[in-house]
Design a protein around this motif. Structure first.
Motif, PDB file in Angstrom:
ATOM      1  N   LEU A  98      -3.865  -5.765   0.706  1.00  9.76           N
ATOM      2  CA  LEU A  98      -2.480  -5.612   0.262  1.00  9.76           C
ATOM      3  C   LEU A  98      -1.530  -5.351   1.412  1.00  9.76           C
ATOM      4  CD1 LEU A  98      -2.978  -3.498  -2.998  1.00  9.76           C
ATOM      5  CD2 LEU A  98      -2.243  -5.886  -2.846  1.00  9.76           C
ATOM      6  N   MET A  99      -1.962  -4.602   2.424  1.00  9.69           N
ATOM      7  CA  MET A  99      -1.024  -4.219   3.477  1.00  9.69           C
ATOM      8  C   MET A  99      -0.628  -5.402   4.353  1.00  9.69           C
ATOM      9  SD  MET A  99      -3.321  -1.928   6.065  1.00  9.69           S
ATOM     10  CE  MET A  99      -4.498  -2.671   7.214  1.00  9.69           C
ATOM     11  N   SER A 100      -1.319  -6.521   4.219  1.00 11.90           N
ATOM     12  CA  SER A 100      -0.889  -7.729   4.923  1.00 11.90           C
ATOM     13  C   SER A 100       0.198  -8.461   4.145  1.00 11.90           C
ATOM     14  CB  SER A 100      -2.082  -8.669   5.138  1.00 11.90           C
ATOM     15  OG  SER A 100      -2.569  -9.162   3.885  1.00 11.90           O
ATOM     16  N   GLN A 101       0.463  -8.002   2.913  1.00 18.55           N
ATOM     17  CA  GLN A 101       1.439  -8.661   2.062  1.00 18.55           C
ATOM     18  C   GLN A 101       2.650  -7.797   1.733  1.00 18.55           C
ATOM     19  OE1 GLN A 101      -0.627 -10.379  -1.467  1.00 18.55           O
ATOM     20  NE2 GLN A 101      -2.482  -9.608  -0.495  1.00 18.55           N
ATOM     21  N   MET A 102       2.488  -6.468   1.771  1.00 17.75           N
ATOM     22  CA  MET A 102       3.529  -5.560   1.303  1.00 17.75           C
ATOM     23  C   MET A 102       3.273  -4.164   1.857  1.00 17.75           C
ATOM     24  SD  MET A 102       2.149  -5.201  -2.636  1.00 17.75           S
ATOM     25  CE  MET A 102       1.678  -6.945  -2.685  1.00 17.75           C
ATOM     26  N   PRO A 103       4.272  -3.280   1.834  1.00 14.19           N
ATOM     27  CA  PRO A 103       4.037  -1.907   2.300  1.00 14.19           C
ATOM     28  C   PRO A 103       3.166  -1.130   1.324  1.00 14.19           C
ATOM     29  CG  PRO A 103       6.256  -2.120   1.421  1.00 14.19           C
ATOM     30  CD  PRO A 103       5.680  -3.506   1.454  1.00 14.19           C
ATOM     31  N   LEU A 104       2.496  -0.117   1.852  1.00 17.01           N
ATOM     32  CA  LEU A 104       1.701   0.806   1.054  1.00 17.01           C
ATOM     33  C   LEU A 104       2.483   2.112   0.931  1.00 17.01           C
ATOM     34  CD1 LEU A 104      -1.796   0.332   2.756  1.00 17.01           C
ATOM     35  CD2 LEU A 104      -0.851  -0.927   0.794  1.00 17.01           C
ATOM     36  N   VAL A 105       2.784   2.513  -0.273  1.00 17.80           N
ATOM     37  CA  VAL A 105       3.505   3.759  -0.512  1.00 17.80           C
ATOM     38  C   VAL A 105       2.503   4.855  -0.854  1.00 17.80           C
ATOM     39  CG1 VAL A 105       5.164   4.952  -2.000  1.00 17.80           C
ATOM     40  CG2 VAL A 105       5.570   2.574  -1.318  1.00 17.80           C
ATOM     41  N   ALA A 106       2.651   5.999  -0.223  1.00 14.50           N
ATOM     42  CA  ALA A 106       1.847   7.169  -0.579  1.00 14.50           C
ATOM     43  C   ALA A 106       2.698   8.406  -0.342  1.00 14.50           C
ATOM     44  CB  ALA A 106       0.565   7.242   0.244  1.00 14.50           C
TER      45      ALA A 106
END
Length: 235
Positions: A98-106
Motif C-alpha cells: 500500500l505504501m507504494s500507492q498511498m500514505p499510511l496514516v497511524a
C-alpha cells in the motif's frame, strides 16, 4: 462517512489513504506483542474501500490491564487468534504494497510501527521502512500549539468532529485516524504539500516535540528524564 464535502483543493495525499492501528500486550515498544491489527483504505469521502483485520495469538499472556483496554483476553486470543508467524508477514506485505500507492496514516505512529518493526525481527522477517506516513498526533501538536486537555485519539476526533465508536478497537481506531487526517488536510493550508514532503517534515517535528517534552519534564522534578527519539520507527 465524514459529514463534510471533501475539498477538491485539499492535498492529493488525502484523497485516498491507508490507515493502520494495533492493539497489543503493553506499552514497551520492543517487547510488546500484537493482539489485533487493522489496515483500512479510505476514499476521499472517508468511506471504507477495503478492510483487513487480524486477531493474533501473541504467544504470551495478555496482561489484564491490556485486556481491560482492548477487550481481548489470553483465552480469546489462544482460541480464535492466528499464529504471529502467519499474521506478521501478511501485515508487512500488505503495508509494504500500500505504501507504494498511498500514505499510511497511524495515530502516534511511532508506537504502532515500532512494535511492528520488532515483531518482524522476532519472527525472522525483514521490517518495512514505512514511508510516507501521516501521523495526526504529530500534526496536531505542530499546528495547534496550545490545546487544553489531552491529545488522545478520542479527544482529537471529538475536537475535529470525526466519529469514533468503540475506541481501543483497532478497526475503529484505524478508521477514525484516517478520517482525522483527511479532516486536518482540509483544515490546514500548511498540509497542502506532497505526502513525501510531509513525511520528512514530521521527522523533524517529532524530534522537536519530544525534546520540548523532555525540557518540560525536567521542570517537573524529573531531571533524569530523556526523550525517546525516532519517528515513525524507534529501533
Amino acid at each position: 462517512m465524514l459529514d463534510f464535502d471533501f475539498d477538491p483543493q485539499a492535498p492529493s495525499w488525502a484523497k485516498r489513504l491507508a490507515a493502520f492501528d494495533l492493539e497489543t500486550t503493553g506499552l514497551d515498544l520492543r517487547q510488546s506483542r500484537i493482539v489485533t491489527a487493522c489496515v483500512v483504505v479510505l476514499d476521499s469521502n472517508g468511506e471504507v474501500e477495503s478492510l483487513n483485520e487480524w486477531l493474533v495469538n501473541p504467544g504470551i499472556e495478555i496482561p489484564e490491564a491490556a485486556s481491560a483496554v482492548h477487550g481481548v483476553t489470553t483465552e480469546v486470543a489462544v482460541r480464535d487468534g492466528s499464529a504471529p508467524g502467519e499474521s506478521i508477514p501478511q501485515l508487512l506485505e500488505l503495508l509494504g504494497s500500500l505504501m507504494s500507492q498511498m500514505p499510511l496514516v497511524a495515530f502516534n505512529a511511532a508506537y504502532d510501527f515500532s512494535i511492528l518493526h520488532h515483531e518482524a525481527h522476532r519472527y525472522g522477517h525483514s521490517p518495512i521502512d514505512p514511508k510516507p506516513v501521516v501521523d495526526p498526533l504529530i500534526l496536531d501538536r505542530q499546528l495547534v500549539k496550545f490545546r487544553k486537555g489531552k491529545r488522545t485519539l478520542g479527544a482529537l476526533t471529538t475536537d475535529y468532529q470525526v466519529p469514533l465508536e468503540n475506541a481501543h478497537n483497532s478497526t475503529a481506531d484505524a478508521i477514525a485516524a484516517g478520517r482525522l487526517a483527511q479532516r486536518m488536510a482540509c483544515k490546514f493550508p500548511e498540509l497542502e504539500i506532497s505526502a513525501l514532503e510531509l513525511h520528512e517534515l514530521q521527522i523533524g517535528w517529532a524530534k522537536e516535540q519530544a525534546l520540548d517534552f523532555e525540557k518540560w519534564m525536567k521542570t517537573q522534578n524529573r531531571p533524569d528524564f530523556r526523550a525517546e527519539l525516532g519517528w515513525p520507527v524507534r529501533d
